[in-house]
Design a protein around this motif. Structure first.
Motif, PDB file in Angstrom:
ATOM      1  N   ILE A 463       0.857  -1.196   0.000  1.00 32.49           N
ATOM      2  CA  ILE A 463       0.000   0.000   0.000  1.00 32.49           C
ATOM      3  C   ILE A 463       0.890   1.242   0.000  1.00 32.49           C
ATOM      4  CG2 ILE A 463      -1.768   1.289   1.242  1.00 32.49           C
ATOM      5  CD1 ILE A 463      -2.767  -1.321   2.392  1.00 32.49           C
ATOM      6  N   VAL A 464       0.905   1.965  -1.127  1.00 32.50           N
ATOM      7  CA  VAL A 464       1.791   3.127  -1.243  1.00 32.50           C
ATOM      8  C   VAL A 464       1.069   4.373  -1.741  1.00 32.50           C
ATOM      9  CG1 VAL A 464       3.872   1.739  -1.613  1.00 32.50           C
ATOM     10  CG2 VAL A 464       2.478   2.420  -3.579  1.00 32.50           C
ATOM     11  N   GLU A 465      -0.165   4.223  -2.243  1.00 26.18           N
ATOM     12  CA  GLU A 465      -0.846   5.398  -2.784  1.00 26.18           C
ATOM     13  C   GLU A 465      -2.356   5.273  -2.592  1.00 26.18           C
ATOM     14  OE1 GLU A 465       0.210   5.573  -6.858  1.00 26.18           O
ATOM     15  OE2 GLU A 465      -0.862   3.751  -7.410  1.00 26.18           O
ATOM     16  N   GLU A 466      -3.061   6.333  -2.965  1.00 25.82           N
ATOM     17  CA  GLU A 466      -4.496   6.405  -2.750  1.00 25.82           C
ATOM     18  C   GLU A 466      -5.234   5.236  -3.398  1.00 25.82           C
ATOM     19  OE1 GLU A 466      -7.721   9.979  -2.973  1.00 25.82           O
ATOM     20  OE2 GLU A 466      -6.649   9.557  -4.845  1.00 25.82           O
ATOM     21  N   ALA A 467      -4.864   4.881  -4.625  1.00 24.98           N
ATOM     22  CA  ALA A 467      -5.558   3.806  -5.334  1.00 24.98           C
ATOM     23  C   ALA A 467      -5.468   2.484  -4.578  1.00 24.98           C
ATOM     24  CB  ALA A 467      -4.983   3.651  -6.736  1.00 24.98           C
ATOM     25  N   ASP A 468      -4.361   2.271  -3.857  1.00 27.56           N
ATOM     26  CA  ASP A 468      -4.217   1.031  -3.083  1.00 27.56           C
ATOM     27  C   ASP A 468      -5.243   0.980  -1.946  1.00 27.56           C
ATOM     28  OD1 ASP A 468      -2.033   0.259  -4.656  1.00 27.56           O
ATOM     29  OD2 ASP A 468      -0.651   1.413  -3.412  1.00 27.56           O
ATOM     30  N   LEU A 469      -5.450   2.110  -1.280  1.00 27.06           N
ATOM     31  CA  LEU A 469      -6.458   2.158  -0.214  1.00 27.06           C
ATOM     32  C   LEU A 469      -7.862   1.945  -0.783  1.00 27.06           C
ATOM     33  CD1 LEU A 469      -5.286   5.111   2.087  1.00 27.06           C
ATOM     34  CD2 LEU A 469      -5.235   2.672   2.596  1.00 27.06           C
ATOM     35  N   ILE A 470      -8.107   2.539  -1.952  1.00 28.86           N
ATOM     36  CA  ILE A 470      -9.425   2.375  -2.574  1.00 28.86           C
ATOM     37  C   ILE A 470      -9.665   0.906  -2.917  1.00 28.86           C
ATOM     38  CG2 ILE A 470     -10.800   2.960  -4.611  1.00 28.86           C
ATOM     39  CD1 ILE A 470      -9.437   5.717  -4.575  1.00 28.86           C
ATOM     40  N   GLU A 471      -8.625   0.226  -3.368  1.00 21.53           N
ATOM     41  CA  GLU A 471      -8.760  -1.209  -3.667  1.00 21.53           C
ATOM     42  C   GLU A 471      -9.110  -1.992  -2.403  1.00 21.53           C
ATOM     43  OE1 GLU A 471      -6.227  -4.962  -5.540  1.00 21.53           O
ATOM     44  OE2 GLU A 471      -5.239  -3.044  -5.188  1.00 21.53           O
ATOM     45  N   GLU A 472      -8.472  -1.641  -1.282  1.00 19.24           N
ATOM     46  CA  GLU A 472      -8.783  -2.317  -0.023  1.00 19.24           C
ATOM     47  C   GLU A 472     -10.243  -2.106   0.368  1.00 19.24           C
ATOM     48  OE1 GLU A 472      -6.405  -4.312   1.771  1.00 19.24           O
ATOM     49  OE2 GLU A 472      -5.586  -4.013  -0.247  1.00 19.24           O
ATOM     50  N   VAL A 473     -10.703  -0.890   0.217  1.00 20.33           N
ATOM     51  CA  VAL A 473     -12.102  -0.594   0.537  1.00 20.33           C
ATOM     52  C   VAL A 473     -13.027  -1.378  -0.384  1.00 20.33           C
ATOM     53  CG1 VAL A 473     -13.867   1.213   0.475  1.00 20.33           C
ATOM     54  CG2 VAL A 473     -11.643   1.680   1.525  1.00 20.33           C
ATOM     55  N   GLY A 474     -12.703  -1.389  -1.678  1.00 17.38           N
ATOM     56  CA  GLY A 474     -13.547  -2.067  -2.653  1.00 17.38           C
ATOM     57  C   GLY A 474     -13.649  -3.561  -2.422  1.00 17.38           C
ATOM     58  N   ARG A 475     -12.505  -4.218  -2.131  1.00 15.29           N
ATOM     59  CA  ARG A 475     -12.564  -5.672  -1.968  1.00 15.29           C
ATOM     60  C   ARG A 475     -13.262  -6.068  -0.665  1.00 15.29           C
ATOM     61  NH1 ARG A 475      -8.527  -8.383   0.945  1.00 15.29           N
ATOM     62  NH2 ARG A 475      -6.978  -7.059   1.941  1.00 15.29           N
ATOM     63  N   MET A 476     -13.140  -5.249   0.373  1.00 13.46           N
ATOM     64  CA  MET A 476     -13.847  -5.571   1.609  1.00 13.46           C
ATOM     65  C   MET A 476     -15.344  -5.256   1.489  1.00 13.46           C
ATOM     66  SD  MET A 476     -11.419  -6.896   3.122  1.00 13.46           S
ATOM     67  CE  MET A 476     -12.424  -7.423   4.491  1.00 13.46           C
ATOM     68  N   TYR A 477     -15.686  -4.245   0.690  1.00 11.63           N
ATOM     69  CA  TYR A 477     -17.099  -3.962   0.416  1.00 11.63           C
ATOM     70  C   TYR A 477     -17.703  -5.106  -0.390  1.00 11.63           C
ATOM     71  CZ  TYR A 477     -21.205  -1.638  -1.589  1.00 11.63           C
ATOM     72  OH  TYR A 477     -22.486  -1.323  -1.986  1.00 11.63           O
ATOM     73  N   GLY A 478     -16.860  -5.697  -1.238  1.00 12.00           N
ATOM     74  CA  GLY A 478     -17.295  -6.818  -2.060  1.00 12.00           C
ATOM     75  C   GLY A 478     -17.485  -6.394  -3.500  1.00 12.00           C
ATOM     76  N   PHE A 479     -16.552  -6.778  -4.377  1.00 15.33           N
ATOM     77  CA  PHE A 479     -16.684  -6.382  -5.780  1.00 15.33           C
ATOM     78  C   PHE A 479     -17.967  -6.950  -6.399  1.00 15.33           C
ATOM     79  CE2 PHE A 479     -11.895  -6.113  -5.504  1.00 15.33           C
ATOM     80  CZ  PHE A 479     -11.862  -4.731  -5.564  1.00 15.33           C
TER      81      PHE A 479
END
Length: 797
Positions: A463-479
């Motif tokens: 995790i190094v940038e904003e997009a990485d955090l967004i990916e974490e949020v997205g996968r835990m929300y459930g794609f």
């Protein structure tokens, strides 16, 4: 990676069945390939203690045992196993017992004596050979001496539970261990995660009295080195619970010390290595580059030559370990070891990967060291291993530690804008839910009204940038919960390049006339140029050598497609395919200069291969069918200096005096190189020239109103005169009246002297505006004969 659910349950509350767990983990990014059932078809197998072992009176290789199964009278069992003795506790399959594979146990007789059951090995209980401890591979499973008698062996040995086979992507080394997957599971199931409670209770003395230090000479290759010392080491089998955990995770138990290091590696993801302290010169460990020509004998007892690019862990004189790959044989622990050093270090992933590849060694440890791991884990893993060593009584932990390199960690802060998350994910997620998801992954996050600030834990280096955090949020929300949306934007409609369109058309034409398409590697063996008999000064031999090839057979970028085609023809011939028509469209790589200083020129080529019931004229027909569709008129000239082809059966394809390709019969020498005993025909054409010169602006004319007249002409000429040249000469006599010229016979033999041939043409005459008269045709026919006589010395037959 294999993740036993029983093991993972020590760190996370799993409140669902394994199928649901696998589905949920897959949906949050940890793809579960399969669920392995550890349940064995074992019934009526209990633990028993051997009371007596005597030699069978009628058989030299059998022994008669009396076994206490806590059921009154001892049970008599006869066995040929050599590893059993009085006092051993073993699994006993009673009469009627069921074993994996549908095996049923019955009372039987061995040389006159009855046997009322069977003692079981790991294999007979359904275990794969690769995980069975070596001491039990050819004998009975010996259980711990304090095992209760008469207990169901399924409970004692742990013949139950499920294991998840999970695909871990390269960017998630934090998941390449049981604790990491437990953390993911807790976040997925919204349950509690428990990190192992690491506590060493009885450290004694001081490490400085045993070890003279650790040192890092190159922090670029080793960022941290952490060492602990264990004294009073006792090498023996590890406890059954540890052995079974390793076996379910796909590893073979070795001994208590090795098993502890493997257990911690699987548990926390940090590889460890143990050295016999008394075998270290100077009692010191140094992380340094290997010296040129330096050698080390690894624990597989093979001598490895090292290079300066490799990192080793050395004592004051010699290498003791190839860092991150494999330990050294001369310093490994053995049954005589009393003092050991436990190394826990963090290495440069690129260095480990390159070293592993160069020396041809790959292991569970190197697979983890090849991925980015944080230096903070080195201390945790070392402390955990010491705790386990103390717990199982394998040694006494010496107080203190020695370290070199980095130790302090300052977490990085990455910010995320909620509206940006909505733009990328295509769904509005409440900020509270975002914070909950991130914090459940131990990513401490807060919201200041405009953006979310996240403190990145040391184990999440990805995790190094904003997009990485967004990916974490997205996968835990459930794609799966995100509704697909059409793409929006102002992107212009794309189209294929002209070359790609031509390539596609070539493929359509080729497949339409019955050719099968190939796709082969762009890199080939340098020996391939010898196999196709390319001359020493051939342009084909000016190839680019790959610096890090997959192997010698893939070490050069191809300059021709013909070698690949011959490989495919050879393979199919050897496998009984009697004939085939094949083609490939692909790039060749031409260096602008050697050694290369800039990218090479890539040229698109078409290669055609025929063998079996086909001949030269079949190849000619295929080539002409393809080129004619692009309106390319070619002339043919014999090629006699290309050693790949038969000197008398090869033609060059010329367009405006430029050679755009070649086709013909492969030379006998090339066929011998490939072990072929039948004819092969090859063609290679420059697609770039087809693109450059194609003319598909077809002009259509009405069918002719007036009849044609046909005259045949047969002349005798010398063998070296080319039929194609003669055809061109005939056509030039009167292009307006001569509609076509077709060769229909070439004759050598009786009435034709040696060195000559008879060639017969059919000439079609037609005037598009009126009916021709015989006199007109005779006049033109006469001129044709005169031109052939003058230019080629032809005489009418």
């Amino acid at each position: 990676m294999l993740v036993p659910i029983k093991w993972m349950s020590q760190y996370v509350d799993i409140n669902t069945d394994e199928k649901t767990l696998a589905d949920k983990l897959t949906l949050t990014g940890s793809h579960v390939d399969s669920i392995i059932n550890n349940e064995r078809e074992v019934e009526n197998v209990i633990t028993g203690k051997i009371l007596e072992v005597v030699k069978h009176p009628n058989a030299d290789k059998l022994v008669v045992t009396q076994i206490d199964i806590n059921d009154g009278e001892p049970l008599q069992i006869i066995t040929g196993a050599k590893n059993v003795k009085k006092g051993d506790v073993v699994p006993v399959a009673l009469e009627g017992a069921k074993l994996p594979g549908g095996v049923r146990i019955k009372k039987t007789k061995f040389r006159g004596l009855p046997s009322y059951g069977m003692m079981c090995s790991y294999e007979e209980l359904g275990f794969e050979d690769k995980v069975i401890p070596k001491e039990f591979r050819d004998g009975i499973l010996i259980l711990p001496e304090d095992t209760e008698i008469g207990k169901d062996v399924k409970e004692v040995v742990g013949l139950n539970g499920k294991t998840l086979d999970i695909e871990i992507t390269f960017n998630r080394p934090d998941c390449l261990n049981i604790v990491g997957m437990a953390r993911e599971t807790a976040a997925t199931l919204n349950t509690e995660f428990k990190f192992p409670n690491i506590e060493i209770k009885n450290e004694t003395e001081n490490i400085k009295d045993y070890l003279n230090g650790v040192e890092i000479e190159n922090e670029e290759l080793c960022s941290r080195f952490y060492a602990k010392v264990i004294k009073d080491v006792k090498i023996e089998p590890s406890p059954l619970w540890m052995q079974r955990a390793l076996m379910d995770a796909g590893m073979r138990p070795i001994n208590n010390i090795v098993d502890v290091t493997n257990y911690v590696m699987l548990e926390l993801g940090q590889p460890l290595h143990a050295y016999d302290l008394e075998k270290l010169n100077g009692r010191k460990l140094i992380a340094r580059r290997a010296k040129t020509g330096e050698k080390v004998i690894t624990i597989d007892q093979n001598e490895r030559e090292l290079s300066e690019s490799m990192l080793v862990i050395a004592d004051e004189e010699n290498p003791a370990c190839i860092a991150g790959v494999m330990g050294g044989f001369n310093t490994e622990i053995s049954e005589s070891t009393k003092f050991m050093v436990l190394e826990s270090a963090n290495f440069n992933p690129k260095s480990v990967r390159e070293t592993s590849k160069k020396i041809g060694l790959r292991s569970e440890a190197s697979a983890r060291n090849e991925k980015p791991m944080h230096y903070k884990m080195a201390e945790f893993a070392s402390q955990r291993a010491c705790q386990l060593i103390e717990m199982i009584g394998a040694g006494v932990v010496v107080g203190g530690y020695m370290e070199a390199g980095k130790s302090e960690y300052i977490p990085s802060i990455v910010t995320m804008r909620p509206y940006r998350a909505a733009e990328l994910l295509g769904v509005e997620i409440p900020v509270e839910d975002m914070l909950k998801s991130l914090n459940s992954l131990e990513i401490k996050s807060t919201f200041d009204g405009e953006q979310i600030s996240s403190e990145i834990p040391f184990f999440r280096a990805d995790i190094v940038e904003e997009a990485d955090l967004i990916e974490e949020v997205g996968r835990m929300y459930g794609f799966e919960n995100i509704v697909s949306q059409p793409l929006q934007g102002k992107i212009k409609k794309g189209r294929k390049s002209l070359r790609r369109e031509v390539e596609d058309e070539i493929k359509n034409i080729a497949t339409g006339i019955g050719l099968y398409e190939l796709t082969t590697y762009s890199f080939i063996s340098p020996k391939s140029y010898n196999n196709i008999c390319a001359s020493e000064d051939s342009e084909l031999r000016k190839y680019i050598r790959i610096l890090n090839p997959l192997g010698e057979d893939y070490s050069s970028m191809r300059t021709t497609l013909m070698a690949n085609m011959m490989d495919v023809i050879q393979r199919n011939s050897f496998r009984g395919v009697e004939g085939a028509k094949l083609f490939e469209v692909g790039n060749v790589f031409i260096p602008l200069q050697l050694p290369i200083t800039e990218p090479p020129m890539e040229k698109s080529k078409l290669c055609i291969g025929l063998y079996g019931k086909y001949d030269f004229y079949d190849m000619k027909g295929v080539v002409e069918a393809i080129l004619s569709r692009f309106g390319i008129p070619i002339s043919l000239k014999p090629i006699k200096d290309n050693q790949t082809f038969h000197p008398g059966r090869t033609a060059g394809m010329y367009l405006n005096d430029e050679c755009i390709g070649i086709y013909g019969e492969v030379s006998p020498e090339v066929l011998d190189n490939y072990g072929l005993n039948h004819s092969v025909y090859l063609a290679e054409i420059d697609i770039e020239k087809i693109v450059e010169c194609k003319d598909t602006n077809w002009k259509y004319e009405p069918l002719p109103k007036y009849p044609a007249m046909t005259r045949d002409i047969a002349v005798k000429v010398k063998d070296e005169v080319l039929v194609g040249d003669m055809e061109e000469t005939i056509k030039t006599i009167n292009p307006y009246i001569i509609e076509s010229v077709k060769l229909f016979d070439v004759y050598r033999g009786e009435h034709i002297e040696n060195g000559y041939k008879s060639t017969a043409f059919s000439v079609t005459y037609r005037n598009k505006e009126r009916t021709l008269k015989d006199k007109e045709v005779e006049s033109i026919h006469k001129k044709i004969l005169e031109a052939l006589e003058t230019k080629y010395g032809a005489t009418l037959r």
